[in-house]
Design an enzyme around this catalytic site. Sequence first.
Site, mmCIF file in Angstrom:
data_model
loop_
_atom_site.group_PDB
_atom_site.id
_atom_site.type_symbol
_atom_site.label_atom_id
_atom_site.label_comp_id
_atom_site.label_asym_id
_atom_site.label_seq_id
_atom_site.Cartn_x
_atom_site.Cartn_y
_atom_site.Cartn_z
ATOM 1 N N LYS A 233 41.239 30.203 7.695
ATOM 2 C CA LYS A 233 42.074 29.926 6.523
ATOM 3 C C LYS A 233 42.189 28.428 6.317
ATOM 4 C CE LYS A 233 45.873 32.904 5.098
ATOM 5 N NZ LYS A 233 47.244 33.273 5.425
HETATM 6 O O1 G3P Z 1 50.044 35.555 2.857
HETATM 7 C C1 G3P Z 1 50.898 34.472 2.589
HETATM 8 C C2 G3P Z 1 52.254 34.790 3.029
HETATM 9 O O2 G3P Z 1 52.338 34.861 4.414
HETATM 10 C C3 G3P Z 1 53.336 33.959 2.446
HETATM 11 O O3 G3P Z 1 54.325 34.860 2.100
HETATM 12 O O4 G3P Z 1 56.567 35.650 1.490
HETATM 13 O O5 G3P Z 1 56.268 33.510 2.802
HETATM 14 O O6 G3P Z 1 55.646 33.613 0.421
HETATM 15 P P1 G3P Z 1 55.790 34.374 1.682
#
Ligand code: G3P
Length: 300
Positions: free
Chosen positions: A93
Amino acid sequence: MDIFVDTADLDEIKEAESWGILDGVTTNPSLIKKAVDSAQGDMSLDKHIVEILETVDGPVSLEVTEIKQEKMVKEAETLYEQFNHINENVVIKIPVNTAMKEGDDNFEGVKAIKTLSETGIPVNCTLVMKPNQALMAAKAGAEYVSPFLGRIDDHIRNRIGLDRGEDYPKGIYYPSELTERVRDFHIRDKISKEELDDVVYQNQEVMDLFDWGNDHGLFSGIDLVWSMKNILDNYSYETKIIAASIRSARQVRQCAELGVEIATIPFSVIEDMMVHHKTSEGMKAFDQDVIPEYKSILDG
Ligand code: G3P
């Protein structure tokens, strides 16, 4: 649509794998931290990663931590060398843009993607917030691009003043038609119809309401994915979209309706995808109506 689980928690990964619906895993430094904190030193981090890779026969994204091209490439090669032989499923990533403040280089991410794709190391380009970033990541050779739906919804809510603060459940977002109407209301409020065409693109305040200067008028996280998918399809890029930062089953459904290739979903949202009170109610009724004669046939 492929379903990835967006977690580094081994129990969650093993449970989702046991359901027979899991196609991959995505992690990031925050998810690794969360998993390590909750595992409370049960096993070393490298063993933890090995176990994730062995559990899932599909791509597992591991993220770099550096922000300069050369160092990101070095970290990517180290991760790939150490872990890919386990199950041939490591994906690296790389953030689309590692700049953290004005003046930082905005192209370190795509440069790293280019180098890694040329050496055959698959890249999942992360932190994608606008379609143009996805276009550039695809041009640089990313195998996957990860738009952050939930974070764009947070951003849009804040911009248009529809955020209700802590009372606002994380998974809820407004449909694009509604945010578009709110945007129109703000525009009507600020300038007359006659002035609209001449003034709107020069009025920073109006532009800022929807970040038009940066986002070209996106109205929701789903809108971001829709735009990105059109662009990648228009030019037949092989880059696949991984819808990320998902907060609700509704977002998953809308991604599937758009034909998005992959969604990486928190464990709890995958659970929500399966639950419906009418299914439970129907189940209870079937269970109560089983007559002994029927049961004895089934028992053989
Ligand atoms: O896949 C990306 C993710 O881990 C971020 O999610 O909910 O922290 O925006 P969030």
